[in-house]
Design a protein around this motif. Structure first.
Motif, PDB file in Angstrom:
ATOM      1  N   VAL A 222       0.852  -1.190   0.000  1.00  0.00           N
ATOM      2  CA  VAL A 222       0.000   0.000   0.000  1.00  0.00           C
ATOM      3  C   VAL A 222       0.888   1.240   0.000  1.00  0.00           C
ATOM      4  O   VAL A 222       1.721   1.411   0.892  1.00  0.00           O
ATOM      5  CB  VAL A 222      -0.934   0.022   1.226  1.00  0.00           C
ATOM      6  N   LYS A 223       0.737   2.079  -1.002  1.00  0.00           N
ATOM      7  CA  LYS A 223       1.517   3.318  -1.066  1.00  0.00           C
ATOM      8  C   LYS A 223       0.899   4.321  -0.096  1.00  0.00           C
ATOM      9  O   LYS A 223      -0.263   4.710  -0.243  1.00  0.00           O
ATOM     10  CB  LYS A 223       1.531   3.877  -2.483  1.00  0.00           C
ATOM     11  N   ILE A 251      -8.999   2.234  -2.776  1.00  0.00           N
ATOM     12  CA  ILE A 251      -8.725   0.811  -2.962  1.00  0.00           C
ATOM     13  C   ILE A 251      -9.616   0.288  -4.074  1.00  0.00           C
ATOM     14  O   ILE A 251     -10.794   0.671  -4.184  1.00  0.00           O
ATOM     15  CB  ILE A 251      -8.945   0.021  -1.644  1.00  0.00           C
ATOM     16  N   GLU A 252      -9.055  -0.550  -4.911  1.00  0.00           N
ATOM     17  CA  GLU A 252      -9.837  -1.168  -5.982  1.00  0.00           C
ATOM     18  C   GLU A 252      -9.347  -2.587  -6.210  1.00  0.00           C
ATOM     19  O   GLU A 252      -8.212  -2.929  -5.887  1.00  0.00           O
ATOM     20  CB  GLU A 252      -9.729  -0.361  -7.276  1.00  0.00           C
ATOM     21  N   ARG A 253     -10.239  -3.418  -6.763  1.00  0.00           N
ATOM     22  CA  ARG A 253      -9.880  -4.785  -7.116  1.00  0.00           C
ATOM     23  C   ARG A 253      -9.696  -4.878  -8.621  1.00  0.00           C
ATOM     24  O   ARG A 253     -10.538  -4.438  -9.395  1.00  0.00           O
ATOM     25  CB  ARG A 253     -10.973  -5.766  -6.672  1.00  0.00           C
ATOM     26  N   LYS A 254      -8.557  -5.436  -9.004  1.00  0.00           N
ATOM     27  CA  LYS A 254      -8.320  -5.751 -10.416  1.00  0.00           C
ATOM     28  C   LYS A 254      -7.918  -7.209 -10.486  1.00  0.00           C
ATOM     29  O   LYS A 254      -6.894  -7.607  -9.915  1.00  0.00           O
ATOM     30  CB  LYS A 254      -7.227  -4.852 -11.000  1.00  0.00           C
ATOM     31  N   GLU A 255      -8.759  -8.020 -11.145  1.00  0.00           N
ATOM     32  CA  GLU A 255      -8.550  -9.452 -11.240  1.00  0.00           C
ATOM     33  C   GLU A 255      -8.461 -10.038  -9.828  1.00  0.00           C
ATOM     34  O   GLU A 255      -9.391  -9.897  -9.055  1.00  0.00           O
ATOM     35  CB  GLU A 255      -7.315  -9.745 -12.097  1.00  0.00           C
ATOM     36  N   ASP A 256      -7.340 -10.645  -9.465  1.00  0.00           N
ATOM     37  CA  ASP A 256      -7.250 -11.290  -8.155  1.00  0.00           C
ATOM     38  C   ASP A 256      -6.432 -10.491  -7.159  1.00  0.00           C
ATOM     39  O   ASP A 256      -5.900 -11.042  -6.189  1.00  0.00           O
ATOM     40  CB  ASP A 256      -6.638 -12.694  -8.301  1.00  0.00           C
ATOM     41  N   TYR A 259      -5.495  -3.112  -5.071  1.00  0.00           N
ATOM     42  CA  TYR A 259      -4.541  -2.019  -5.182  1.00  0.00           C
ATOM     43  C   TYR A 259      -5.026  -0.886  -4.288  1.00  0.00           C
ATOM     44  O   TYR A 259      -6.156  -0.411  -4.445  1.00  0.00           O
ATOM     45  CB  TYR A 259      -4.429  -1.532  -6.628  1.00  0.00           C
ATOM     46  N   ALA A 260      -4.176  -0.459  -3.361  1.00  0.00           N
ATOM     47  CA  ALA A 260      -4.592   0.547  -2.382  1.00  0.00           C
ATOM     48  C   ALA A 260      -3.524   1.611  -2.227  1.00  0.00           C
ATOM     49  O   ALA A 260      -2.329   1.360  -2.402  1.00  0.00           O
ATOM     50  CB  ALA A 260      -4.884  -0.104  -1.040  1.00  0.00           C
ATOM     51  N   SER A 261      -3.960   2.804  -1.867  1.00  0.00           N
ATOM     52  CA  SER A 261      -3.025   3.900  -1.631  1.00  0.00           C
ATOM     53  C   SER A 261      -3.669   4.941  -0.728  1.00  0.00           C
ATOM     54  O   SER A 261      -4.899   5.051  -0.651  1.00  0.00           O
ATOM     55  CB  SER A 261      -2.610   4.553  -2.951  1.00  0.00           C
ATOM     56  N   VAL A 262      -2.818   5.696  -0.044  1.00  0.00           N
ATOM     57  CA  VAL A 262      -3.229   6.895   0.692  1.00  0.00           C
ATOM     58  C   VAL A 262      -2.223   7.964   0.285  1.00  0.00           C
ATOM     59  O   VAL A 262      -1.092   7.972   0.774  1.00  0.00           O
ATOM     60  CB  VAL A 262      -3.212   6.688   2.212  1.00  0.00           C
ATOM     61  N   LEU A 371       3.798  13.581 -17.615  1.00  0.00           N
ATOM     62  CA  LEU A 371       2.350  13.537 -17.483  1.00  0.00           C
ATOM     63  C   LEU A 371       1.904  12.227 -18.108  1.00  0.00           C
ATOM     64  O   LEU A 371       2.133  11.993 -19.303  1.00  0.00           O
ATOM     65  CB  LEU A 371       1.698  14.722 -18.187  1.00  0.00           C
ATOM     66  N   ILE A 372       1.291  11.364 -17.300  1.00  0.00           N
ATOM     67  CA  ILE A 372       0.941  10.014 -17.730  1.00  0.00           C
ATOM     68  C   ILE A 372      -0.572   9.838 -17.655  1.00  0.00           C
ATOM     69  O   ILE A 372      -1.227  10.357 -16.756  1.00  0.00           O
ATOM     70  CB  ILE A 372       1.644   8.967 -16.833  1.00  0.00           C
ATOM     71  N   LYS A 373      -1.117   9.107 -18.594  1.00  0.00           N
ATOM     72  CA  LYS A 373      -2.529   8.751 -18.547  1.00  0.00           C
ATOM     73  C   LYS A 373      -2.614   7.237 -18.434  1.00  0.00           C
ATOM     74  O   LYS A 373      -2.135   6.516 -19.315  1.00  0.00           O
ATOM     75  CB  LYS A 373      -3.250   9.244 -19.800  1.00  0.00           C
ATOM     76  N   ALA A 374      -3.177   6.754 -17.326  1.00  0.00           N
ATOM     77  CA  ALA A 374      -3.180   5.309 -17.090  1.00  0.00           C
ATOM     78  C   ALA A 374      -4.208   4.948 -16.027  1.00  0.00           C
ATOM     79  O   ALA A 374      -4.788   5.818 -15.373  1.00  0.00           O
ATOM     80  CB  ALA A 374      -1.790   4.856 -16.637  1.00  0.00           C
ATOM     81  N   LYS A 375      -4.425   3.656 -15.872  1.00  0.00           N
ATOM     82  CA  LYS A 375      -5.272   3.155 -14.796  1.00  0.00           C
ATOM     83  C   LYS A 375      -4.517   3.211 -13.475  1.00  0.00           C
ATOM     84  O   LYS A 375      -3.296   3.123 -13.432  1.00  0.00           O
ATOM     85  CB  LYS A 375      -5.701   1.713 -15.078  1.00  0.00           C
ATOM     86  N   LYS A 376      -5.262   3.322 -12.399  1.00  0.00           N
ATOM     87  CA  LYS A 376      -4.655   3.381 -11.072  1.00  0.00           C
ATOM     88  C   LYS A 376      -3.784   2.167 -10.806  1.00  0.00           C
ATOM     89  O   LYS A 376      -2.669   2.283 -10.279  1.00  0.00           O
ATOM     90  CB  LYS A 376      -5.755   3.473 -10.009  1.00  0.00           C
ATOM     91  N   SER A 377      -4.267   0.988 -11.160  1.00  0.00           N
ATOM     92  CA  SER A 377      -3.499  -0.231 -10.886  1.00  0.00           C
ATOM     93  C   SER A 377      -2.152  -0.208 -11.604  1.00  0.00           C
ATOM     94  O   SER A 377      -1.141  -0.688 -11.069  1.00  0.00           O
ATOM     95  CB  SER A 377      -4.293  -1.470 -11.305  1.00  0.00           C
ATOM     96  N   GLN A 378      -2.118   0.367 -12.814  1.00  0.00           N
ATOM     97  CA  GLN A 378      -0.858   0.443 -13.551  1.00  0.00           C
ATOM     98  C   GLN A 378       0.148   1.348 -12.846  1.00  0.00           C
ATOM     99  O   GLN A 378       1.322   1.035 -12.730  1.00  0.00           O
ATOM    100  CB  GLN A 378      -1.120   0.963 -14.970  1.00  0.00           C
ATOM    101  N   LEU A 379      -0.340   2.489 -12.356  1.00  0.00           N
ATOM    102  CA  LEU A 379       0.565   3.420 -11.696  1.00  0.00           C
ATOM    103  C   LEU A 379       1.032   2.894 -10.345  1.00  0.00           C
ATOM    104  O   LEU A 379       2.174   3.127  -9.937  1.00  0.00           O
ATOM    105  CB  LEU A 379      -0.112   4.771 -11.528  1.00  0.00           C
TER     106      LEU A 379
END
Length: 414
Positions: A222-223, A251-256, A259-262, A371-379
């Motif tokens: 967790v970041k 926090i989000e679920r991607k597949e299994d 991914y969480a951050s604060v 400057l990046i455009k991406a999904k949260k899980s990728q970052l």
């Protein structure tokens, strides 16, 4: 006359708020419970300190005096740290007492164990106050989970950090000036480390993770970044771009995987968090059926948290016959929604060998800023691979309109 007997552990800001609310709302409590509610004992640390507690109430520094009381119905816990809170509540459940807690640090680690023990003892656990003060997010999630599949939660979960960021923007204060004002107003403790460094929000996020997904990510994945490095200059620059800094737990679920951050986050005007100011908390939940919903309310202070605990007091008796407390089981988690949000992130300190192949779009603003455009899980995968990475996501709809805006975004992180 039949009475519900309550023991109160702790008489700080929250504990006193609970006591005063019980005293002032007897009529309302009797209307919904059919009984009067009486605080019969209070556990304190310092007997020498003067407190406005009715005569006839047992005031003690020894938990043994509490646990051995005859005919006790519920223990309300408003103290801090994992111990002795966990031990006290576990013993209360074993004795057959309902429990209500506001202790997010303890509950994030031991909540499932307490709920399972309560089920065995045929009593209930109230824990709404562990997250977001007066915002009823836990009961909302438990209702949504009956049909909806929750796949992402975002939240402003700490009123202290939100107050500081608001003061820095609105009154052009430095971080330390805003922190001092938060302490003077009773929003921040003498030692505000957990609030400003993100751990208070992290504990709350883990409680929500258990409810929504039936598990928690390991803390090392967790970041967690605090707000201490955000400057008045950055906040002013962000506002010129139509963005507000907020301290967002998500926090989000991607597949299994979860991914969480604060982390400090830039929020655009299109996002519901943009106007969440001061000590307000807010939670945005994304589901497959109802879509996105946002709850907002006061998250710090005596009575918002006390309100959540009193509502829990009512709930533990109303749901006692059905044993309604629950955390979701991991085995029945559905997969996340396919269309996840893609958003802008400003990042620096990318390692030279890092591959940008997973990124939807990127623009090099300077030698070290992208400057990046991406999904949260990728970052968040980027963050795991590079501890030195500095990143600010932008929540809500945001599109760059000029080279001048690109230069301004660069200054936010340089």
């Amino acid at each position: 006359m039949s009475v519900i007997k309550v023991a109160l552990l702790g008489f700080g800001t929250v504990g006193e708020g609970v006591y005063r609310t019980i005293q002032s709302h007897q009529k309302e409590l009797k209307a919904v419970l059919g009984k009067n509610v009486e605080v019969v004992a209070v556990l304190i640390k310092n007997k020498e300190k003067k407190r406005d507690i009715n005569s006839g109430v047992l005031i003690t520094t020894d938990f043994e005096d509490i646990i051995e009381l005859p005919h006790l119905d519920v223990v309300i816990e408003a103290i801090t740290e994992k111990e002795p809170s966990f031990t006290y509540l576990k013993r209360a459940l074993i004795k057959g007492y309902h429990i209500v807690t506001a202790n997010k640090e303890m509950f994030s680690s031991h909540g499932r164990e307490l709920i399972e023990l309560a089920a065995k003892q045929k009593v209930s656990v109230g824990f709404e106050a562990t997250v977001a003060g007066g915002v009823p997010i836990i009961q909302t999630l438990q209702q949504l989970l009956k049909v909806n599949n929750v796949y992402e939660i975002q939240g402003i979960l700490n009123g202290t950090s939100n107050f500081i960021l608001t003061e820095m923007r609105e009154k052009k204060q430095s971080f330390f000036e805003a922190l001092k004002l938060a302490q003077q107003n009773g929003y921040a403790e003498a030692n505000p480390s957990n609030d400003i460094n993100g751990f208070d929000a992290y504990f709350k996020l883990m409680v929500l993770s258990e409810i929504a997904f039936g598990e928690q990510p390991e803390q090392k994945y967790v970041k967690i970044n605090g707000i201490t490095d955000i400057t008045s200059e950055q906040i002013e620059m962000a506002e010129k771009l139509g963005l507000h800094f907020k301290h967002i737990a998500s926090i989000e679920r991607k597949e299994d995987r979860l991914y969480a951050s604060v982390i400090p986050t830039l929020v655009s005007k299109s996002h519901p968090f943009y106007h969440v100011e001061g000590v307000e908390n807010a939670v945005h939940v994304k589901t497959d059926l109802v879509g996105g919903i946002t709850l907002q309310g006061p998250g710090a202070g005596m009575f918002p948290t006390a309100s959540a605990m009193i509502e829990d007091l009512v709930q533990v008796f109303q749901r006692h016959s059905t044993l309604g407390n629950s955390l979701k089981n991991k085995s029945i988690i559905k997969k996340e929604a396919k269309d996840q949000d893609i958003s802008y992130w400003i990042v620096s300190n990318l390692r030279n060998h890092f591959s940008l192949s997973v990124i939807t779009y990127y623009d090099q603003l300077s030698e070290n800023v992208f400057l990046i455009k991406a999904k949260k899980s990728q970052l968040l995968q980027l963050c795991e691979q590079n501890d030195a990475l500095i990143s600010y996501p932008i929540l809500g709809n945001y599109e760059l309109k000029s080279e001048h805006e690109k230069e301004a975004l660069q200054l936010l992180i340089d």
